[in-house]
Design a protein around this motif. Structure first.
Motif, PDB file in Angstrom:
ATOM      1  N   GLN A  48       6.030 -16.215 -39.645  1.00 42.46           N
ATOM      2  CA  GLN A  48       6.607 -16.443 -40.957  1.00 42.46           C
ATOM      3  C   GLN A  48       5.481 -16.899 -41.883  1.00 42.46           C
ATOM      4  OE1 GLN A  48      10.366 -16.076 -41.414  1.00 42.46           O
ATOM      5  NE2 GLN A  48       9.616 -14.914 -39.667  1.00 42.46           N
ATOM      6  N   TYR A  49       5.684 -16.678 -43.160  1.00 39.22           N
ATOM      7  CA  TYR A  49       4.668 -17.086 -44.125  1.00 39.22           C
ATOM      8  C   TYR A  49       4.831 -18.544 -44.553  1.00 39.22           C
ATOM      9  CZ  TYR A  49       3.581 -12.161 -44.304  1.00 39.22           C
ATOM     10  OH  TYR A  49       3.219 -10.881 -43.952  1.00 39.22           O
ATOM     11  N   SER A  50       5.987 -19.126 -44.283  1.00 38.55           N
ATOM     12  CA  SER A  50       6.211 -20.542 -44.552  1.00 38.55           C
ATOM     13  C   SER A  50       7.047 -21.104 -43.416  1.00 38.55           C
ATOM     14  CB  SER A  50       6.928 -20.745 -45.891  1.00 38.55           C
ATOM     15  OG  SER A  50       8.309 -20.473 -45.751  1.00 38.55           O
ATOM     16  N   MET A  51       7.183 -22.414 -43.377  1.00 38.06           N
ATOM     17  CA  MET A  51       7.971 -23.058 -42.320  1.00 38.06           C
ATOM     18  C   MET A  51       9.377 -23.399 -42.808  1.00 38.06           C
ATOM     19  SD  MET A  51       6.070 -22.993 -39.692  1.00 38.06           S
ATOM     20  CE  MET A  51       6.463 -24.246 -38.508  1.00 38.06           C
ATOM     21  N   TYR A  66      18.481 -22.355 -32.231  1.00 38.22           N
ATOM     22  CA  TYR A  66      18.587 -21.453 -31.089  1.00 38.22           C
ATOM     23  C   TYR A  66      17.485 -21.686 -30.057  1.00 38.22           C
ATOM     24  CZ  TYR A  66      21.908 -19.307 -34.170  1.00 38.22           C
ATOM     25  OH  TYR A  66      22.996 -19.114 -34.989  1.00 38.22           O
ATOM     26  N   PHE A  67      16.381 -22.237 -30.488  1.00 41.74           N
ATOM     27  CA  PHE A  67      15.232 -22.496 -29.625  1.00 41.74           C
ATOM     28  C   PHE A  67      14.708 -23.900 -29.942  1.00 41.74           C
ATOM     29  CE2 PHE A  67      15.390 -17.925 -30.443  1.00 41.74           C
ATOM     30  CZ  PHE A  67      15.381 -17.417 -29.156  1.00 41.74           C
ATOM     31  N   PRO A  68      15.246 -24.916 -29.232  1.00 41.54           N
ATOM     32  CA  PRO A  68      14.888 -26.305 -29.571  1.00 41.54           C
ATOM     33  C   PRO A  68      13.396 -26.632 -29.439  1.00 41.54           C
ATOM     34  CG  PRO A  68      16.775 -26.246 -28.097  1.00 41.54           C
ATOM     35  CD  PRO A  68      16.248 -24.856 -28.178  1.00 41.54           C
ATOM     36  N   CYS A  69      12.704 -25.956 -28.553  1.00 37.85           N
ATOM     37  CA  CYS A  69      11.292 -26.241 -28.352  1.00 37.85           C
ATOM     38  C   CYS A  69      10.463 -25.074 -28.889  1.00 37.85           C
ATOM     39  CB  CYS A  69      11.000 -26.468 -26.868  1.00 37.85           C
ATOM     40  SG  CYS A  69       9.296 -26.925 -26.573  1.00 37.85           S
ATOM     41  N   ILE A  70       9.768 -25.327 -29.985  1.00 44.05           N
ATOM     42  CA  ILE A  70       8.963 -24.289 -30.629  1.00 44.05           C
ATOM     43  C   ILE A  70       7.538 -24.787 -30.800  1.00 44.05           C
ATOM     44  CG2 ILE A  70       8.646 -22.889 -32.705  1.00 44.05           C
ATOM     45  CD1 ILE A  70      11.658 -23.187 -33.215  1.00 44.05           C
ATOM     46  N   GLU A  71       6.605 -23.958 -30.377  1.00 38.98           N
ATOM     47  CA  GLU A  71       5.195 -24.225 -30.645  1.00 38.98           C
ATOM     48  C   GLU A  71       4.794 -23.329 -31.818  1.00 38.98           C
ATOM     49  OE1 GLU A  71       3.056 -23.233 -27.110  1.00 38.98           O
ATOM     50  OE2 GLU A  71       4.480 -24.307 -25.846  1.00 38.98           O
ATOM     51  N   TRP A  72       3.905 -23.807 -32.665  1.00 37.35           N
ATOM     52  CA  TRP A  72       3.479 -22.981 -33.783  1.00 37.35           C
ATOM     53  C   TRP A  72       1.994 -23.167 -34.049  1.00 37.35           C
ATOM     54  CZ3 TRP A  72       1.555 -25.461 -38.070  1.00 37.35           C
ATOM     55  CH2 TRP A  72       1.871 -26.815 -38.195  1.00 37.35           C
ATOM     56  N   GLN A  73       1.433 -22.125 -34.637  1.00 35.41           N
ATOM     57  CA  GLN A  73       0.012 -22.137 -34.967  1.00 35.41           C
ATOM     58  C   GLN A  73      -0.183 -21.361 -36.259  1.00 35.41           C
ATOM     59  OE1 GLN A  73      -2.553 -20.756 -31.861  1.00 35.41           O
ATOM     60  NE2 GLN A  73      -4.380 -20.932 -33.103  1.00 35.41           N
ATOM     61  N   ARG A  74      -1.091 -21.827 -37.090  1.00 32.16           N
ATOM     62  CA  ARG A  74      -1.386 -21.147 -38.356  1.00 32.16           C
ATOM     63  C   ARG A  74      -2.477 -20.107 -38.126  1.00 32.16           C
ATOM     64  NH1 ARG A  74      -0.623 -22.927 -44.014  1.00 32.16           N
ATOM     65  NH2 ARG A  74      -0.552 -20.921 -45.038  1.00 32.16           N
ATOM     66  N   VAL A  78       2.578 -18.510 -36.619  1.00 37.69           N
ATOM     67  CA  VAL A  78       3.138 -17.856 -35.444  1.00 37.69           C
ATOM     68  C   VAL A  78       3.964 -18.897 -34.698  1.00 37.69           C
ATOM     69  CG1 VAL A  78       2.607 -16.779 -33.223  1.00 37.69           C
ATOM     70  CG2 VAL A  78       1.262 -16.198 -35.252  1.00 37.69           C
ATOM     71  N   LEU A  79       5.225 -18.579 -34.432  1.00 37.97           N
ATOM     72  CA  LEU A  79       6.131 -19.469 -33.722  1.00 37.97           C
ATOM     73  C   LEU A  79       6.412 -18.880 -32.349  1.00 37.97           C
ATOM     74  CD1 LEU A  79       6.857 -19.604 -36.914  1.00 37.97           C
ATOM     75  CD2 LEU A  79       8.674 -21.077 -36.126  1.00 37.97           C
ATOM     76  N   VAL A  80       6.254 -19.702 -31.314  1.00 38.46           N
ATOM     77  CA  VAL A  80       6.515 -19.289 -29.943  1.00 38.46           C
ATOM     78  C   VAL A  80       7.654 -20.148 -29.417  1.00 38.46           C
ATOM     79  CG1 VAL A  80       5.579 -19.100 -27.612  1.00 38.46           C
ATOM     80  CG2 VAL A  80       4.109 -18.637 -29.588  1.00 38.46           C
ATOM     81  N   ALA A  81       8.747 -19.509 -29.009  1.00 40.98           N
ATOM     82  CA  ALA A  81       9.934 -20.227 -28.557  1.00 40.98           C
ATOM     83  C   ALA A  81      10.414 -19.673 -27.222  1.00 40.98           C
ATOM     84  CB  ALA A  81      11.038 -20.100 -29.606  1.00 40.98           C
ATOM     85  N   ARG A  82      10.982 -20.571 -26.427  1.00 38.49           N
ATOM     86  CA  ARG A  82      11.546 -20.164 -25.143  1.00 38.49           C
ATOM     87  C   ARG A  82      12.993 -20.629 -25.080  1.00 38.49           C
ATOM     88  NH1 ARG A  82       7.089 -18.461 -22.512  1.00 38.49           N
ATOM     89  NH2 ARG A  82       5.148 -19.396 -23.172  1.00 38.49           N
ATOM     90  N   PRO A  83      13.874 -19.811 -24.501  1.00 36.15           N
ATOM     91  CA  PRO A  83      15.284 -20.209 -24.448  1.00 36.15           C
ATOM     92  C   PRO A  83      15.499 -21.358 -23.480  1.00 36.15           C
ATOM     93  CG  PRO A  83      14.962 -18.191 -23.211  1.00 36.15           C
ATOM     94  CD  PRO A  83      13.650 -18.518 -23.857  1.00 36.15           C
ATOM     95  N   MET A  84      16.521 -22.157 -23.750  1.00 37.86           N
ATOM     96  CA  MET A  84      16.910 -23.247 -22.854  1.00 37.86           C
ATOM     97  C   MET A  84      17.904 -22.660 -21.849  1.00 37.86           C
ATOM     98  SD  MET A  84      15.501 -26.178 -23.990  1.00 37.86           S
ATOM     99  CE  MET A  84      16.574 -27.506 -23.512  1.00 37.86           C
ATOM    100  N   LYS A 116      12.129 -21.889 -42.599  1.00 40.07           N
ATOM    101  CA  LYS A 116      13.207 -21.500 -41.678  1.00 40.07           C
ATOM    102  C   LYS A 116      13.062 -22.150 -40.291  1.00 40.07           C
ATOM    103  CE  LYS A 116      15.642 -18.694 -44.233  1.00 40.07           C
ATOM    104  NZ  LYS A 116      17.078 -18.812 -44.428  1.00 40.07           N
ATOM    105  N   LYS A 117      12.173 -23.116 -40.171  1.00 39.66           N
ATOM    106  CA  LYS A 117      11.949 -23.752 -38.869  1.00 39.66           C
ATOM    107  C   LYS A 117      13.237 -24.372 -38.312  1.00 39.66           C
ATOM    108  CE  LYS A 117       8.654 -26.741 -36.550  1.00 39.66           C
ATOM    109  NZ  LYS A 117       7.547 -27.676 -36.725  1.00 39.66           N
ATOM    110  N   ALA A 118      14.038 -25.000 -39.161  1.00 37.73           N
ATOM    111  CA  ALA A 118      15.306 -25.603 -38.706  1.00 37.73           C
ATOM    112  C   ALA A 118      16.250 -24.528 -38.173  1.00 37.73           C
ATOM    113  CB  ALA A 118      15.955 -26.379 -39.843  1.00 37.73           C
ATOM    114  N   LEU A 119      16.265 -23.372 -38.801  1.00 37.61           N
ATOM    115  CA  LEU A 119      17.089 -22.260 -38.309  1.00 37.61           C
ATOM    116  C   LEU A 119      16.661 -21.859 -36.902  1.00 37.61           C
ATOM    117  CD1 LEU A 119      19.087 -19.831 -38.689  1.00 37.61           C
ATOM    118  CD2 LEU A 119      17.119 -18.577 -39.599  1.00 37.61           C
ATOM    119  N   PHE A 120      15.365 -21.681 -36.682  1.00 31.69           N
ATOM    120  CA  PHE A 120      14.874 -21.302 -35.354  1.00 31.69           C
ATOM    121  C   PHE A 120      15.211 -22.375 -34.317  1.00 31.69           C
ATOM    122  CE2 PHE A 120      11.726 -18.968 -38.087  1.00 31.69           C
ATOM    123  CZ  PHE A 120      12.233 -17.714 -37.826  1.00 31.69           C
ATOM    124  N   ARG A 121      15.137 -23.635 -34.703  1.00 34.10           N
ATOM    125  CA  ARG A 121      15.414 -24.748 -33.771  1.00 34.10           C
ATOM    126  C   ARG A 121      16.876 -24.776 -33.330  1.00 34.10           C
ATOM    127  NH1 ARG A 121      11.260 -29.242 -35.071  1.00 34.10           N
ATOM    128  NH2 ARG A 121       9.653 -28.411 -33.702  1.00 34.10           N
TER     129      ARG A 121
END
Length: 188
Positions: free
Chosen positions: A151-154, A163-171, A181-187, A156-161
């Motif tokens: 994503q170009y901004s953060m 469905y994916f509570p644990c998200i790693e991100w890097q610019r 870049v957001l990396v998420a894994r399902p619970m 929508k981070k709450a939206l991703f959380r």
């Protein structure tokens, strides 16, 4: 190969679904696939592959036998992808929506996905569409699977959380514009 001018034309025609004025950089493509354990994955889906920048990086890294399902809603981009990859046995090009990924998987005989790489512009998609895509993505990922998006901004981070509570991100600075870049894994 689609020119930069053709890409801009598609953006002007459909800015909410194309989402970017220029194709993604190779630096962003490399970062997008970094979290995928290519030695273990059997099935990968790419949502909104556009002109195939991430697709090329996936194909360069995946092992023989791994199936890559490309789901693209834009007809021009889908035709380009079909021309480029349609002859490959390990790539399936689908003109359709990521919302319908479960049906596309059934058509291809795929039960679960080990990785989903998304180029979708969640910031400009209707909220109900974003929720539907993230809900189904969480459901269809195999245990240990990974969902990667940028994503170009953060904003929508709450939206991703949801469905994916644990998200790693890097610019990633080497992209126009710079992206997260957001990396998420399902619970599961």
């Amino acid at each position: 190969m689609m020119s930069a001018l053709q890409f801009v034309k598609e953006y002007v025609k459909q800015p909410r679904t194309v989402g970017a004025v220029m194709p993604s950089s190779k630096a962003l493509a490399r970062q997008m696939v970094e979290a995928i354990a290519f030695d273990r994955v059997e099935n990968i889906a790419e949502f909104g592959p556009g002109t195939g920048v991430f697709t090329e990086e996936i194909l360069r890294r995946k092992r023989d036998g791994t199936v890559l399902m490309l789901i693209e809603e834009n007809r021009e981009f889908c035709d380009l992808l079909h021309d480029r990859y349609g002859e490959r046995d390990d790539v399936v090009v689908i003109h359709g929506s990521a919302e319908d990924v479960r049906e596309h998987m059934q058509t291809c005989g795929i039960r679960q996905l080990d990785a989903v790489v998304s180029g979708l512009p969640f910031a400009s998609l209707p909220n109900d569409v974003s929720h539907a895509i993230l809900r189904v993505t969480n459901q269809i990922l195999a245990p240990g699977g990974v969902f990667v998006t940028f994503q170009y901004s953060m904003m929508k981070k709450a939206l991703f959380r949801q469905y994916f509570p644990c998200i790693e991100w890097q610019r990633v600075w080497w992209n126009v514009p710079p992206a997260y870049v957001l990396v998420a894994r399902p619970m599961k």
